[in-house]
Write an enzyme that holds these catalytic residues in place. Sequence first.
Site, PDB file in Angstrom:
ATOM      1  N   LEU A  99       0.851  -1.177   0.000  1.00  0.00           N
ATOM      2  CA  LEU A  99       0.000   0.000   0.000  1.00  0.00           C
ATOM      3  C   LEU A  99       0.890   1.231   0.000  1.00  0.00           C
ATOM      4  CD1 LEU A  99      -2.591  -0.998   2.775  1.00  0.00           C
ATOM      5  CD2 LEU A  99      -2.903  -1.167   0.297  1.00  0.00           C
ATOM      6  N   ASP A 100       0.418   2.327  -0.614  1.00  0.00           N
ATOM      7  CA  ASP A 100       1.165   3.582  -0.573  1.00  0.00           C
ATOM      8  C   ASP A 100       1.322   4.056   0.866  1.00  0.00           C
ATOM      9  OD1 ASP A 100       1.291   3.572  -3.329  1.00  0.00           O
ATOM     10  OD2 ASP A 100      -0.357   4.984  -3.598  1.00  0.00           O
ATOM     11  N   LYS A 101       2.323   4.890   1.108  1.00  0.00           N
ATOM     12  CA  LYS A 101       2.639   5.318   2.466  1.00  0.00           C
ATOM     13  C   LYS A 101       1.449   5.937   3.183  1.00  0.00           C
ATOM     14  CE  LYS A 101       5.262   8.964   3.174  1.00  0.00           C
ATOM     15  NZ  LYS A 101       6.450   9.836   3.276  1.00  0.00           N
ATOM     16  N   ARG A 201      -5.627   6.306  -7.550  1.00  0.00           N
ATOM     17  CA  ARG A 201      -5.347   7.743  -7.511  1.00  0.00           C
ATOM     18  C   ARG A 201      -5.371   8.351  -8.910  1.00  0.00           C
ATOM     19  NH1 ARG A 201       0.073   7.886  -3.982  1.00  0.00           N
ATOM     20  NH2 ARG A 201      -0.107  10.126  -4.464  1.00  0.00           N
TER      21      ARG A 201
END
Length: 253
Positions: A99-101, A201
């Site tokens: 997962l992205d930060k 996104r």
Amino acid sequence: MQKILKDAQKAYKLLSLQENCSNNEAKSLIDRGLVSVNGKKLQIARALLSPQTKFQIQKPNAITEIFRDSQILALAKPAFLTSEEVAKSYPQWVLLHRLDKETSGILLLVKDQSEFHLKAKEAFKQMQVKKHYIAIVEGILEEECEITAPLLIKKGKSAKVEISKNGEGQKAITKIRPLEISGKKTKLDIEIKTGKTHQIRVHLAHLKHPIIGDTLYGAKPANRILLHAYSIALLGYNFVCPPPEEFTFKDNL
């Protein structure tokens, strides 16, 4: 105006004074996205700010365990920690996905190269994993839709993904369903058939409805990117992780 510029100091130096920490520690807090000014995330550690600036610092939530057996470990990843940072706390396991930060939610780990690991990787490859996310986006979205625009990943120091204009690129499928509308914001349930870098996104920005806080793809600044991995199902397992309180509509989103 000239006096303000003359007295201005670099943000990380002001933060180090406010928090009584080293310049390096202050810069790290800013670089990790944990520092805000007037409700907006501070993007640049070297930005010049007034000495009277008041900083707000977020602390990442604790990593919590959702489920564990001999094959799989399901964790609730907090925002502001990378997947790799989370995995370091579990040395007997390896990441099944990432997962992205700033994305919170379910993160899965497995035993490296186990039979289950190989089956799970194949399930991802064959698009047999069902993943749902919750996001809050700018603007009003009233209809369900499916986005299939292919993605181009630009290589560099940090990932940046674009929609392919000539139809080439990586296959990406994103289904969105409105859950709630408040003012000029919409909360969405998002199902992805594929798991490409920044897929959700970029696809939402492509619709002109970027995720709140996602400045990389055109959104206005906020405390964090409001994207949460809500549920994942694969190979007979089904995990759910309710979103944190910032996904409840409030006037300050």
